[in-house]
Design a protein around this motif. Sequence first.
Motif, PDB file in Angstrom:
ATOM      1  N   TYR A 127       0.728  -1.337  -0.166  1.00 12.30           N
ATOM      2  CA  TYR A 127       0.270  -0.150  -0.088  1.00 12.30           C
ATOM      3  C   TYR A 127       0.996   1.547   0.135  1.00 12.30           C
ATOM      4  CZ  TYR A 127      -3.570  -3.667   1.840  1.00 12.30           C
ATOM      5  OH  TYR A 127      -4.588  -4.445   1.893  1.00 12.30           O
ATOM      6  N   ALA A 128       0.743   1.989  -0.238  1.00 12.64           N
ATOM      7  CA  ALA A 128       0.885   3.556  -0.879  1.00 12.64           C
ATOM      8  C   ALA A 128       0.217   4.206  -1.366  1.00 12.64           C
ATOM      9  CB  ALA A 128       2.265   3.745  -1.435  1.00 12.64           C
ATOM     10  N   CYS A 129      -0.904   4.784   0.225  1.00 13.36           N
ATOM     11  CA  CYS A 129      -2.183   5.679  -0.770  1.00 13.36           C
ATOM     12  C   CYS A 129      -2.828   5.862   1.221  1.00 13.36           C
ATOM     13  CB  CYS A 129      -3.118   4.663  -0.650  1.00 13.36           C
ATOM     14  SG  CYS A 129      -3.221   3.144  -0.334  1.00 13.36           S
ATOM     15  N   GLY A 130      -3.559   7.037   1.002  1.00 14.27           N
ATOM     16  CA  GLY A 130      -4.174   7.935   1.696  1.00 14.27           C
ATOM     17  C   GLY A 130      -3.368   8.880   2.681  1.00 14.27           C
ATOM     18  N   HIS A 131      -2.361   9.549   1.167  1.00 12.39           N
ATOM     19  CA  HIS A 131      -1.545  10.517   2.292  1.00 12.39           C
ATOM     20  C   HIS A 131      -2.061  12.096   3.086  1.00 12.39           C
ATOM     21  CE1 HIS A 131       0.995   7.695   0.672  1.00 12.39           C
ATOM     22  NE2 HIS A 131       2.538   8.515   0.929  1.00 12.39           N
ATOM     23  N   SER A 132      -3.812  12.307   2.655  1.00  8.99           N
ATOM     24  CA  SER A 132      -4.069  13.351   3.600  1.00  8.99           C
ATOM     25  C   SER A 132      -3.852  14.604   2.605  1.00  8.99           C
ATOM     26  CB  SER A 132      -4.411  12.692   4.868  1.00  8.99           C
ATOM     27  OG  SER A 132      -4.943  11.285   5.198  1.00  8.99           O
ATOM     28  N   ARG A 133      -4.146  14.786   3.840  1.00  9.25           N
ATOM     29  CA  ARG A 133      -3.421  16.288   3.685  1.00  9.25           C
ATOM     30  C   ARG A 133      -1.674  16.961   3.238  1.00  9.25           C
ATOM     31  NH1 ARG A 133      -6.384  20.293   6.154  1.00  9.25           N
ATOM     32  NH2 ARG A 133      -4.885  21.428   6.863  1.00  9.25           N
ATOM     33  N   ASN A 134      -1.063  15.559   2.894  1.00  8.44           N
ATOM     34  CA  ASN A 134       0.614  15.748   3.679  1.00  8.44           C
ATOM     35  C   ASN A 134       0.968  14.831   1.482  1.00  8.44           C
ATOM     36  OD1 ASN A 134       1.261  17.188   5.305  1.00  8.44           O
ATOM     37  ND2 ASN A 134      -0.021  16.469   6.961  1.00  8.44           N
ATOM     38  N   GLY A 135       0.475  14.555   0.973  1.00  4.53           N
ATOM     39  CA  GLY A 135       1.031  13.774   0.143  1.00  4.53           C
ATOM     40  C   GLY A 135       2.658  14.748  -0.766  1.00  4.53           C
ATOM     41  N   ILE A 136       2.238  15.844  -0.520  1.00  4.18           N
ATOM     42  CA  ILE A 136       3.084  16.093  -1.802  1.00  4.18           C
ATOM     43  C   ILE A 136       4.485  16.203  -0.434  1.00  4.18           C
ATOM     44  CG2 ILE A 136       4.144  18.408  -2.498  1.00  4.18           C
ATOM     45  CD1 ILE A 136       1.522  16.825  -4.380  1.00  4.18           C
ATOM     46  N   LEU A 137       4.653  16.197   1.062  1.00  5.36           N
ATOM     47  CA  LEU A 137       5.698  16.282   1.565  1.00  5.36           C
ATOM     48  C   LEU A 137       6.100  14.683   1.699  1.00  5.36           C
ATOM     49  CD1 LEU A 137       6.905  17.694   4.585  1.00  5.36           C
ATOM     50  CD2 LEU A 137       4.971  16.562   5.361  1.00  5.36           C
ATOM     51  N   LEU A 138       4.621  14.143   1.677  1.00  5.01           N
ATOM     52  CA  LEU A 138       5.212  12.221   2.091  1.00  5.01           C
ATOM     53  C   LEU A 138       5.530  11.949   0.522  1.00  5.01           C
ATOM     54  CD1 LEU A 138       2.614  11.786   4.697  1.00  5.01           C
ATOM     55  CD2 LEU A 138       4.899  12.446   5.065  1.00  5.01           C
ATOM     56  N   GLY A 139       5.704  12.272   0.096  1.00  8.58           N
ATOM     57  CA  GLY A 139       5.260  11.231  -1.809  1.00  8.58           C
ATOM     58  C   GLY A 139       7.213  11.137  -1.697  1.00  8.58           C
ATOM     59  N   PRO A 140       7.840  11.592  -1.793  1.00  2.00           N
ATOM     60  CA  PRO A 140       9.471  11.059  -1.981  1.00  2.00           C
ATOM     61  C   PRO A 140       9.845  10.647  -1.078  1.00  2.00           C
ATOM     62  CG  PRO A 140       9.134  13.556  -2.998  1.00  2.00           C
ATOM     63  CD  PRO A 140       8.224  13.767  -1.994  1.00  2.00           C
ATOM     64  N   LEU A 141       9.352  10.490  -0.369  1.00  2.13           N
ATOM     65  CA  LEU A 141      10.421   9.411   0.869  1.00  2.13           C
ATOM     66  C   LEU A 141       9.266   8.413   0.827  1.00  2.13           C
ATOM     67  CD1 LEU A 141      12.324   8.834   3.151  1.00  2.13           C
ATOM     68  CD2 LEU A 141      10.652   9.959   4.563  1.00  2.13           C
ATOM     69  N   THR A 142       7.708   8.381   0.877  1.00  2.00           N
ATOM     70  CA  THR A 142       7.602   7.111   0.484  1.00  2.00           C
ATOM     71  C   THR A 142       8.005   6.184  -0.640  1.00  2.00           C
ATOM     72  OG1 THR A 142       5.316   8.466   0.811  1.00  2.00           O
ATOM     73  CG2 THR A 142       4.450   6.491  -0.497  1.00  2.00           C
ATOM     74  N   GLY A 143       7.907   7.278  -2.066  1.00  2.00           N
ATOM     75  CA  GLY A 143       8.326   6.396  -3.043  1.00  2.00           C
ATOM     76  C   GLY A 143       9.722   5.820  -2.543  1.00  2.00           C
TER      77      GLY A 143
END
Length: 377
Positions: A329-345
Amino acid sequence: MTYPTEGHPALLRGGDVIIVGGGLVGLATGAALSARGAEVTIVADHNAGEASRAAAGMLAPSVERSDGPAHTFAVAARDLYPSYVEALAEVTGIVVPLNRDGILELVFDERRADATRADVFALGGRWLSASELKSLEPAISPSAVGAFHFPDDGAVDNVALLRVLREMVEASSTVSIIHDRVMSIDLENERPWVVLESGRTMIGTKLVIAAGAWSPAIEGLPRPIPIEPVRGQMMSLGSAPIHHVTYAGDGYVVPRSSAHCVVGSTMEHVGFAPGTTPEGLRTLSETAERIAPALASARPLEKWSGLRPVTPDLLPIMGPDPDYPMLLYACGHSRNGILLGPLTGECVAALASGETPALDLSPFSVERFAGSRVTVK
Ligand SMILES: Cc1cc2nc3c(=O)[nH]c(=O)nc-3n(C[C@H](O)[C@H](O)[C@H](O)COP(=O)(O)OP(=O)(O)OC[C@H]3O[C@@H](n4cnc5c(N)ncnc54)[C@H](O)[C@@H]3O)c2cc1C
């Protein structure tokens, strides 16, 4: 081992990893896998209200606060940005604008400042008195009695980031992007099977769900995932009298250039209904004026909205399914997906490659919702 597509020409090879979704999270995961030499297929449909394009691009772990390891992750995600955009520039020659001037959180009531001062200092913030604020940002409203300044937060131009990531992924010899929609998945074989809207079936080795607010609609997921679309309306104005990203309550102004800024945003539980409303835009105009009175006469440029993929605790869902480790899973980033996107990747790519991610993903496990009745905030 034989690949099950052999002898079945109608079956597509998805490679090592199939990623569902081509927003920031899907593209960042694809780019991180490409850097590891993995063969990847990104299945990317288009939907009105995609969040990554609509966002304001703030990198604000200090204002959008979480606790414990989730906060540690958010701070690491923010601090990854300078090297991340630098690495993108080395490959593509395009520099994604990154603002690390810090974020201001305006305070209009001294009692509120006293109540949160200790928390703010623990987050590395500092207090600016009304006169310090005025000398830093002369155009900010004189009704603010001061502001908290979080010097390490900032913003990225998320539209430019998406464009550059997409170009990079498209140029990769190991990543294919196909325009289709994943309708359902089947996890009962040795490898994940994915059924596309075009009628084709694709088989990969690992499968990543990065379909934002649309993730729960994929049939065949082994468990319900509590993600709800929450609409945010936005507008841009043809003036930027302030230089810092500035919050006032739930609203904010983000300067994007010397000549324009974006203003956000609403939090509306209206289902899959993108679009702006007169009331929503009025709220944004009031926010802009409350932060910088000069914005009241600024020329409106564009208006738009996006659908945040919101979970009950506002934290993303990241990591393997407990029963089907081939599913990540890599979903549900709510209000902070731009912040968290690269590190999630980076972390999801590590998991998909059999490595241990650099950060603790346990706060984000899908299992935190097991057996509980969940309501999205
Ligand atoms: C108005 C607004 C302001 C925001 N501001 C900020 C901010 O300042 N800072 C911040 O950190 N975050 C912000 N966010 C949140 C952030 O934008 C999201 O958390 C993040 O963009 C989610 O990225 P994503 O890739 O998961 O989803 P998305 O960007 O929505 O991408 C999902 C993609 O998957 C595709 N898709 C869906 N279903 C399927 C399917 N079945 N098959 C194939 N493809 C599919 C969709 O079409 C879409 O392209 C904001 C969001 C909004 C709406």
